[in-house]
Design a protein around this motif. Structure first.
Motif, PDB file in Angstrom:
ATOM      1  N   ALA A 254     113.656  11.037  55.386  1.00  0.00           N
ATOM      2  CA  ALA A 254     115.005  11.176  55.945  1.00  0.00           C
ATOM      3  C   ALA A 254     115.620   9.819  56.251  1.00  0.00           C
ATOM      4  N   ALA A 255     114.794   8.873  56.710  1.00  0.00           N
ATOM      5  CA  ALA A 255     115.304   7.528  56.993  1.00  0.00           C
ATOM      6  C   ALA A 255     115.823   6.870  55.721  1.00  0.00           C
ATOM      7  N   ALA A 256     115.110   7.080  54.609  1.00  0.00           N
ATOM      8  CA  ALA A 256     115.568   6.509  53.334  1.00  0.00           C
ATOM      9  C   ALA A 256     116.930   7.079  52.946  1.00  0.00           C
ATOM     10  N   TYR A 259     119.758   5.846  55.791  1.00  0.00           N
ATOM     11  CA  TYR A 259     120.092   4.441  56.021  1.00  0.00           C
ATOM     12  C   TYR A 259     120.199   3.605  54.752  1.00  0.00           C
ATOM     13  N   LEU A 260     119.666   4.083  53.637  1.00  0.00           N
ATOM     14  CA  LEU A 260     119.705   3.287  52.407  1.00  0.00           C
ATOM     15  C   LEU A 260     120.854   3.733  51.513  1.00  0.00           C
ATOM     16  N   GLY A 261     121.347   2.799  50.704  1.00  0.00           N
ATOM     17  CA  GLY A 261     122.366   3.118  49.721  1.00  0.00           C
ATOM     18  C   GLY A 261     123.749   3.342  50.284  1.00  0.00           C
ATOM     19  N   ARG A 262     123.989   2.896  51.506  1.00  0.00           N
ATOM     20  CA  ARG A 262     125.289   3.118  52.128  1.00  0.00           C
ATOM     21  C   ARG A 262     126.185   1.898  51.899  1.00  0.00           C
ATOM     22  N   ASN A 263     127.148   2.044  51.007  1.00  0.00           N
ATOM     23  CA  ASN A 263     128.079   0.953  50.709  1.00  0.00           C
ATOM     24  C   ASN A 263     129.077   0.777  51.849  1.00  0.00           C
ATOM     25  N   ARG A 273     121.351   6.822  43.828  1.00  0.00           N
ATOM     26  CA  ARG A 273     120.184   6.376  43.070  1.00  0.00           C
ATOM     27  C   ARG A 273     119.158   5.708  43.972  1.00  0.00           C
ATOM     28  N   VAL A 274     119.632   4.997  44.984  1.00  0.00           N
ATOM     29  CA  VAL A 274     118.721   4.333  45.914  1.00  0.00           C
ATOM     30  C   VAL A 274     117.862   5.357  46.635  1.00  0.00           C
ATOM     31  N   HIS A 275     118.448   6.486  46.976  1.00  0.00           N
ATOM     32  CA  HIS A 275     117.687   7.537  47.665  1.00  0.00           C
ATOM     33  C   HIS A 275     116.499   7.991  46.822  1.00  0.00           C
ATOM     34  N   TRP A 276     116.764   8.266  45.550  1.00  0.00           N
ATOM     35  CA  TRP A 276     115.696   8.806  44.711  1.00  0.00           C
ATOM     36  C   TRP A 276     114.641   7.756  44.391  1.00  0.00           C
ATOM     37  N   VAL A 277     115.055   6.517  44.290  1.00  0.00           N
ATOM     38  CA  VAL A 277     114.066   5.445  44.099  1.00  0.00           C
ATOM     39  C   VAL A 277     113.166   5.345  45.328  1.00  0.00           C
ATOM     40  N   ALA A 278     113.764   5.426  46.520  1.00  0.00           N
ATOM     41  CA  ALA A 278     112.983   5.343  47.758  1.00  0.00           C
ATOM     42  C   ALA A 278     112.038   6.535  47.894  1.00  0.00           C
ATOM     43  N   LEU A 279     112.513   7.729  47.586  1.00  0.00           N
ATOM     44  CA  LEU A 279     111.658   8.913  47.667  1.00  0.00           C
ATOM     45  C   LEU A 279     110.532   8.840  46.635  1.00  0.00           C
TER      46      LEU A 279
END
Length: 297
Positions: A254-256, A259-263, A273-279
């Motif tokens: 959930a943190a990924a 907090y990630l990929g937010r322009n 795409r950042v979400h799926w890379v992190a997961l």
């Protein structure tokens, strides 16, 4: 030489629908002005459009997303209901088919040669009370989190949490070495673990992270997690290791997403795409931890 005027008796061609040439149509699309039959007509803001123009216009419309980048749905928790249905079906199969549960439960020794058990064990349950509690918690969490995250992200967190619960059960409940296994006997390697508790605790952990990201209170959830943590140590036959692993995995996933990929900028979309890379990275980490445990045990 001057053109001869058209004969007043000339018959104008009958307009037909381009998609259905056998059908006469005197209604025209307001966008392309082609005739369109009733089957191909779509009501628009002004007049009627044909189905082709509606489809073409839809390509230029940005899909509405949730605050965390998921696709907005109609609000029905389809994934949650499907997961509950699978768990109920598996529980009925356990009652009707002797030995069925042994084919899907997880234990450290079976997980090494049959890795699918890391996930399938989350769909089996030991008693009616066991499945009733887990399905109730899944329904409560799912009806809140699934519309917020979108279906794809929700199922990803659920399955990752189930996997993480099994991995932590392997890391914390299995013997730390071969000598320890010999000292305590083979039972520790064979002790089974079943239930959606790890995945449900993952939803608990995800709820805490997402509520914090949205600036909302999650005080009640801390109480629920605290009570269940105590129960896990007090009552026998409860795999607290899976609860812990599921909660940590769900919170990390959930943190990924949160907090990630937010322009920067209110009009810029989330980089999904950042979400799926992190997961994907989290999945690889869990696999590496499992392999390392088996390699050193």
């Amino acid at each position: 030489m001057a053109e001869q005027p058209a004969s007043p008796d000339a018959v104008a061609p009958v307009p037909v629908c381009p998609r259905h040439p056998d059908r006469e149509s005197y209604v025209r699309c307001q966008r392309c002005m082609r005739p369109t039959c009733p089957e191909c007509q779509r009501p628009a803001a002004v007049g009627i459009q044909c189905v082709d123009c509606v489809a073409e216009g839809a390509k230029t419309v940005r899909q509405v997303r949730t605050v965390f980048g998921g696709a907005v749905t109609d609000g029905r928790p389809v994934v949650t209901m499907t997961l509950i249905g699978i768990c109920v079906a598996v529980f009925l199969a356990q009652s009707a088919v002797p030995g069925f549960e042994r084919q899907i439960w997880f234990s450290p020794v079976l997980g090494q040669s049959e890795p699918w058990r890391f996930i399938t064990s989350a769909f089996a349950h030991g008693s009616i009370m066991h499945i009733a509690f887990n399905m109730y918690a899944l329904w409560i969490m799912g009806t809140y989190l699934e519309p917020m995250l979108g279906r794809a992200r929700f199922i990803a967190i659920y399955l990752l949490s189930a996997f993480g619960g099994s991995v932590f059960y392997l890391l914390l409940a299995a013997p730390q070495s071969y000598e320890e296994a010999v000292a305590f006997g083979p039972g520790m390697w064979w002790t089974p673990a079943v239930g959606a508790s790890g995945a449900v605790f993952g939803l608990f952990g995800a709820f805490l992270v997402l509520q914090r990201r949205l600036g909302r209170s999650a005080a009640g959830m801390y109480v629920i997690i605290g009570i269940n943590a105590v129960i896990g140590f007090v009552l026998p036959n409860i795999a607290w290791q899976a609860h812990l692993g599921g909660a940590l995995t769900g919170a990390a996933a959930a943190a990924a997403i949160a907090y990630l990929g937010r322009n920067r900028g209110p009009l810029k979309p989330v980089d999904r795409r950042v979400h799926w890379v992190a997961l994907g990275g989290l999945s690889v980490l869990l696999v590496v931890l499992s392999l390392a445990k088996y390699a050193t045990a």
